[in-house]
Design a protein around this motif. Structure first.
Motif, PDB file in Angstrom:
ATOM      1  N   THR A 235       0.829  -1.204   0.000  1.00 12.03           N
ATOM      2  CA  THR A 235       0.000   0.000   0.000  1.00 12.03           C
ATOM      3  C   THR A 235       0.861   1.251   0.000  1.00 12.03           C
ATOM      4  O   THR A 235       0.640   2.187  -0.785  1.00 12.03           O
ATOM      5  CB  THR A 235      -0.930   0.013   1.233  1.00 12.03           C
ATOM      6  N   VAL A 236       1.865   1.284   0.872  1.00 14.38           N
ATOM      7  CA  VAL A 236       2.765   2.432   0.954  1.00 14.38           C
ATOM      8  C   VAL A 236       3.558   2.582  -0.343  1.00 14.38           C
ATOM      9  O   VAL A 236       3.811   3.703  -0.814  1.00 14.38           O
ATOM     10  CB  VAL A 236       3.711   2.297   2.165  1.00 14.38           C
ATOM     11  N   SER A 237       3.950   1.470  -0.939  1.00 15.08           N
ATOM     12  CA  SER A 237       4.710   1.524  -2.187  1.00 15.08           C
ATOM     13  C   SER A 237       3.910   2.187  -3.300  1.00 15.08           C
ATOM     14  O   SER A 237       4.461   2.942  -4.119  1.00 15.08           O
ATOM     15  CB  SER A 237       5.114   0.108  -2.612  1.00 15.08           C
ATOM     16  N   LEU A 238       2.612   1.923  -3.341  1.00 14.94           N
ATOM     17  CA  LEU A 238       1.762   2.581  -4.335  1.00 14.94           C
ATOM     18  C   LEU A 238       1.692   4.078  -4.085  1.00 14.94           C
ATOM     19  O   LEU A 238       1.731   4.879  -5.030  1.00 14.94           O
ATOM     20  CB  LEU A 238       0.357   1.974  -4.315  1.00 14.94           C
ATOM     21  N   LEU A 239       1.593   4.464  -2.819  1.00  6.77           N
ATOM     22  CA  LEU A 239       1.595   5.899  -2.485  1.00  6.77           C
ATOM     23  C   LEU A 239       2.877   6.549  -2.987  1.00  6.77           C
ATOM     24  O   LEU A 239       2.837   7.613  -3.624  1.00  6.77           O
ATOM     25  CB  LEU A 239       1.471   6.085  -0.974  1.00  6.77           C
ATOM     26  N   TRP A 240       4.019   5.927  -2.721  1.00  7.47           N
ATOM     27  CA  TRP A 240       5.294   6.524  -3.125  1.00  7.47           C
ATOM     28  C   TRP A 240       5.459   6.544  -4.638  1.00  7.47           C
ATOM     29  O   TRP A 240       6.035   7.486  -5.188  1.00  7.47           O
ATOM     30  CB  TRP A 240       6.439   5.784  -2.450  1.00  7.47           C
TER      31      TRP A 240
ATOM     32  N   THR B 125      -3.444  16.799  -3.199  1.00 11.78           N
ATOM     33  CA  THR B 125      -4.356  16.831  -2.055  1.00 11.78           C
ATOM     34  C   THR B 125      -4.797  15.421  -1.688  1.00 11.78           C
ATOM     35  O   THR B 125      -4.793  15.026  -0.505  1.00 11.78           O
ATOM     36  CB  THR B 125      -5.588  17.693  -2.363  1.00 11.78           C
ATOM     37  N   TYR B 126      -5.152  14.629  -2.703  1.00 10.86           N
ATOM     38  CA  TYR B 126      -5.558  13.241  -2.454  1.00 10.86           C
ATOM     39  C   TYR B 126      -4.407  12.442  -1.859  1.00 10.86           C
ATOM     40  O   TYR B 126      -4.592  11.682  -0.894  1.00 10.86           O
ATOM     41  CB  TYR B 126      -6.036  12.595  -3.752  1.00 10.86           C
ATOM     42  N   LEU B 127      -3.213  12.603  -2.397  1.00 14.54           N
ATOM     43  CA  LEU B 127      -2.056  11.844  -1.902  1.00 14.54           C
ATOM     44  C   LEU B 127      -1.675  12.268  -0.486  1.00 14.54           C
ATOM     45  O   LEU B 127      -1.227  11.437   0.319  1.00 14.54           O
ATOM     46  CB  LEU B 127      -0.870  12.023  -2.858  1.00 14.54           C
ATOM     47  N   ASP B 128      -1.862  13.534  -0.157  1.00 14.13           N
ATOM     48  CA  ASP B 128      -1.649  13.982   1.228  1.00 14.13           C
ATOM     49  C   ASP B 128      -2.622  13.279   2.176  1.00 14.13           C
ATOM     50  O   ASP B 128      -2.251  12.879   3.291  1.00 14.13           O
ATOM     51  CB  ASP B 128      -1.833  15.500   1.336  1.00 14.13           C
ATOM     52  N   GLU B 129      -3.866  13.138   1.730  1.00 13.73           N
ATOM     53  CA  GLU B 129      -4.864  12.448   2.559  1.00 13.73           C
ATOM     54  C   GLU B 129      -4.493  10.974   2.737  1.00 13.73           C
ATOM     55  O   GLU B 129      -4.623  10.420   3.844  1.00 13.73           O
ATOM     56  CB  GLU B 129      -6.241  12.570   1.903  1.00 13.73           C
ATOM     57  N   VAL B 130      -4.023  10.339   1.675  1.00 13.92           N
ATOM     58  CA  VAL B 130      -3.612   8.936   1.763  1.00 13.92           C
ATOM     59  C   VAL B 130      -2.455   8.785   2.742  1.00 13.92           C
ATOM     60  O   VAL B 130      -2.457   7.884   3.597  1.00 13.92           O
ATOM     61  CB  VAL B 130      -3.210   8.408   0.371  1.00 13.92           C
ATOM     62  N   ALA B 131      -1.467   9.669   2.637  1.00 14.43           N
ATOM     63  CA  ALA B 131      -0.312   9.608   3.536  1.00 14.43           C
ATOM     64  C   ALA B 131      -0.731   9.792   4.989  1.00 14.43           C
ATOM     65  O   ALA B 131      -0.225   9.100   5.892  1.00 14.43           O
ATOM     66  CB  ALA B 131       0.711  10.674   3.134  1.00 14.43           C
TER      67      ALA B 131
END
Length: 270
Positions: free
Chosen positions: A218-223, A239-245
């Motif tokens: 999951t974290v790898s997809l974020l990065w 903004t979406y990626l900040d929310e995911v993080a």
């Protein structure tokens, strides 16, 4: 962690991974042409973005394969998790280290040139035409090395992790994944139920589902996605990626480590 808590955590990250994959597919279907950051002042901008985007696409397919393998072939799942992690980290590395793309390009060309020589030297002549095909794609010009300080990191994943802030210890997880991804005892032992001289060897019909790498996938997809955002002039998904993080409790991106910055500053002085 008891089994109930572990099951809940696994379901959380499985659902989260499926959400990221769904969001990614929807975004790619609707996406407009990218506007690459600093392309007017940085000749490498398009090359960096193209490599990162391709790695991110592959990371998402690897994650899909990992989820499928958990259900259908759990013994083969870890190599896909490892691949997804490697792709996400490498995408971050290229987006954060200005000359990393050059090291990746140099290594690719060198590997292709070595393969061409090995194909030509093969005893079986069936391989020789493939050497000619590779040779046609090379010239003295495109084999010239691009200037970079990151050649070592392109060849060594531990060094690559150390180039990113607070990421050195992630290499340990990669080592665990590697032990389950290469032909060795960690792989063979999961198929053995018992091995006693008198009772004989009893085979495991099928290893049980092992989803301990779901969170890292999951974290790898974020990065991987954040690496694209770093080089995207519009930052339309930030903004979406900040929310995911925030939901994952991890950084959205991994900035260069002090070690990497010292290396880059030294190059700048030369």
């Amino acid at each position: 962690m008891d089994s109930t808590t572990q099951d809940a955590a696994s379901q959380y990250f499985r659902t989260f991974t499926e959400e990221l994959l769904s969001e990614w597919s929807a975004w790619r279907f609707e996406q407009n042409p990218f506007h690459v950051k600093e392309h007017e002042t940085d000749p490498s901008a398009y090359a960096r973005f193209s490599i990162v985007f391709g790695l991110a696409c592959q990371a998402h397919d690897a994650a899909r394969g990992y989820l499928s393998a958990l259900a259908e072939a759990p013994a083969a799942a870890t190599p896909l998790a490892r691949f997804c992690f490697e792709l996400g980290m490498t995408a971050q590395w290229i987006s954060q280290i200005p000359d990393a793309y050059a090291a990746v390009a140099n290594r690719h060309l060198q590997n292709q040139a070595t393969l061409e020589k090995d194909l030509r030297a093969a005893e079986d002549p069936v391989f020789h035409p493939f050497a000619d095909m590779l040779a046609d794609s090379f010239s003295e010009k495109n084999l010239e090395k691009l200037p970079t300080t990151s050649a070592g990191s392109a060849k060594n994943f531990k060094q690559l992790c150390e180039d990113l802030e607070d990421a050195a210890d992630y290499y340990l997880q990669y080592r665990f994944q590697s032990s389950e991804s290469h032909a060795g005892l960690s792989v063979s032992s999961q198929w053995i139920n018992s091995s006693e001289p008198e009772a004989g060897i009893r085979m495991q019909l099928r290893p049980t589902e092992r989803d301990e790498w779901l969170a890292l996938v999951t974290v790898s997809l974020l990065w991987a996605e954040s690496a694209i955002d770093c080089l995207d002039a519009t930052h339309e998904r930030r903004t979406y990626l900040d929310e995911v993080a925030a939901r994952l409790g991890c950084p959205r991106e991994l900035p260069p480590s002090e070690k990497a910055m010292r290396r880059l500053r030294k190059r700048g002085k030369n």
